[in-house]
Scaffold this motif. Structure first.
Motif, short mmCIF file in Angstrom:
data_model
loop_
_atom_site.label_atom_id
_atom_site.label_comp_id
_atom_site.label_asym_id
_atom_site.label_seq_id
_atom_site.Cartn_x
_atom_site.Cartn_y
_atom_site.Cartn_z
N LEU A 38 0.83 -1.21 0.00
CA LEU A 38 0.00 0.00 0.00
C LEU A 38 0.86 1.26 0.00
CD1 LEU A 38 -2.87 -0.99 2.44
CD2 LEU A 38 -3.01 -0.65 -0.02
N ALA A 39 1.97 1.21 0.72
CA ALA A 39 2.90 2.36 0.71
C ALA A 39 3.48 2.54 -0.68
CB ALA A 39 4.00 2.16 1.74
N ALA A 40 3.73 1.45 -1.40
CA ALA A 40 4.24 1.55 -2.77
C ALA A 40 3.18 2.10 -3.71
CB ALA A 40 4.73 0.19 -3.25
N VAL A 41 1.91 1.75 -3.48
CA VAL A 41 0.83 2.28 -4.32
C VAL A 41 0.75 3.80 -4.16
CG1 VAL A 41 -1.71 2.35 -4.53
CG2 VAL A 41 -0.53 0.17 -4.39
N PHE A 42 0.97 4.30 -2.96
CA PHE A 42 0.95 5.74 -2.72
C PHE A 42 2.27 6.41 -3.10
CE2 PHE A 42 -2.41 4.46 0.36
CZ PHE A 42 -3.46 5.09 -0.30
N GLN A 43 3.14 5.66 -3.76
CA GLN A 43 4.40 6.15 -4.32
C GLN A 43 5.34 6.74 -3.28
OE1 GLN A 43 4.44 7.64 -8.13
NE2 GLN A 43 3.05 6.03 -8.74
N LEU A 44 5.37 6.10 -2.11
CA LEU A 44 6.35 6.48 -1.10
C LEU A 44 7.68 5.84 -1.45
CD1 LEU A 44 4.13 6.04 2.08
CD2 LEU A 44 4.62 8.15 0.86
N GLY A 45 8.76 6.36 -0.94
CA GLY A 45 10.08 5.83 -1.26
C GLY A 45 10.28 4.42 -0.72
N PRO A 46 11.27 3.70 -1.26
CA PRO A 46 11.51 2.32 -0.83
C PRO A 46 11.84 2.21 0.66
CG PRO A 46 12.91 2.87 -2.70
CD PRO A 46 12.16 4.10 -2.33
N GLU A 47 12.55 3.20 1.20
CA GLU A 47 12.87 3.16 2.62
C GLU A 47 11.60 3.27 3.47
OE1 GLU A 47 14.14 5.56 0.57
OE2 GLU A 47 16.15 4.77 0.22
N ILE A 48 10.71 4.16 3.09
CA ILE A 48 9.45 4.34 3.81
C ILE A 48 8.59 3.08 3.69
CG2 ILE A 48 7.36 5.73 4.01
CD1 ILE A 48 9.88 7.20 4.83
N GLN A 49 8.59 2.46 2.50
CA GLN A 49 7.84 1.21 2.31
C GLN A 49 8.32 0.13 3.28
OE1 GLN A 49 8.08 0.01 -1.81
NE2 GLN A 49 7.57 2.07 -2.54
N MET A 50 9.63 0.01 3.40
CA MET A 50 10.19 -1.00 4.30
C MET A 50 9.87 -0.68 5.76
SD MET A 50 13.84 -1.98 2.73
CE MET A 50 14.09 -1.96 0.97
N ILE A 51 9.94 0.60 6.11
CA ILE A 51 9.62 0.99 7.49
C ILE A 51 8.16 0.72 7.79
CG2 ILE A 51 9.39 2.99 9.03
CD1 ILE A 51 12.00 4.06 7.74
N VAL A 52 7.26 1.05 6.86
CA VAL A 52 5.83 0.80 7.06
C VAL A 52 5.59 -0.70 7.20
CG1 VAL A 52 3.58 0.87 5.91
CG2 VAL A 52 5.00 2.92 5.98
N ALA A 53 6.19 -1.50 6.32
CA ALA A 53 6.01 -2.95 6.39
C ALA A 53 6.53 -3.51 7.71
CB ALA A 53 6.72 -3.63 5.21
N ALA A 54 7.67 -3.03 8.16
CA ALA A 54 8.25 -3.52 9.42
C ALA A 54 7.39 -3.14 10.61
CB ALA A 54 9.67 -2.98 9.59
N ILE A 55 6.92 -1.89 10.66
CA ILE A 55 6.13 -1.44 11.80
C ILE A 55 4.79 -2.16 11.85
CG2 ILE A 55 4.87 0.54 12.75
CD1 ILE A 55 7.28 2.28 11.90
N VAL A 56 4.09 -2.25 10.72
CA VAL A 56 2.79 -2.91 10.70
C VAL A 56 2.94 -4.40 11.01
CG1 VAL A 56 0.83 -3.55 9.24
CG2 VAL A 56 1.72 -1.22 9.18
N GLY A 57 3.96 -5.06 10.44
CA GLY A 57 4.18 -6.47 10.73
C GLY A 57 4.51 -6.72 12.19
N ALA A 58 5.33 -5.84 12.78
CA ALA A 58 5.68 -5.99 14.20
C ALA A 58 4.48 -5.74 15.10
CB ALA A 58 6.81 -5.03 14.56
#
Length: 144
Positions: A38-58
């Motif tokens: 979803l972060a990638a769909v909103f065209q956020l940077g790759p670093e932000i995508q990884m941070i979002v994925a890590a935080i939501v998964g945790a």
């Protein structure tokens, strides 16, 4: 291939692994990967995508861990009726022998065999008792 597609493929692979393991923890990680998509769909940077994925998964994993479906403490098998069918059953004790310190012992017939029975913190009177714990070949009972 778009970034969101890679995230979704990775989430699908993790869901497949989850089906083999039978735990919900990998499913929580895949929810984090979908959040990265979803972060990638909103065209956020790759670093932000990884941070979002890590935080939501945790956070999803921590929420599962705290829920009733998460990790459970090991119950005391000596007191667990799901482990030992004798817990909660009644037996008849005809005579008690005082051991001191508020402990009483007896020998009684239970399930066709003689058992050592121990009563703690109560006076030992003849009658019916409920098994509350099993320690080796000794039944720990309480009054009914």
């Amino acid at each position: 291939m778009n970034g969101w597609m890679m995230w979704m493929i990775l989430a699908g692979v993790v869901v497949i692994f989850e089906l083999f393991t039978g735990t919900f923890y990998l499913l929580m990680i895949s929810i984090g990967l979908v959040a990265g998509a979803l972060a990638a769909v909103f065209q956020l940077g790759p670093e932000i995508q990884m941070i979002v994925a890590a935080i939501v998964g945790a956070l999803a994993t921590a929420a599962l861990h705290k829920s009733k479906y998460g990790w459970k403490e090991n119950a005391n098998a000596a007191r667990d009726p799901n482990v030992n069918m004798d817990i909660g059953q009644t037996l008849q004790v005809n005579e008690w022998k005082e051991l001191g310190n508020g402990k009483f012992a007896a020998r009684t017939m239970y399930r066709g065999a003689m058992w050592d029975v121990e009563l703690q913190h109560s006076a030992g009177y003849p009658g019916a008792y409920v098994i509350e714990e099993i320690q080796g070949s000794r039944l720990i009972v309480k009054p009914t």
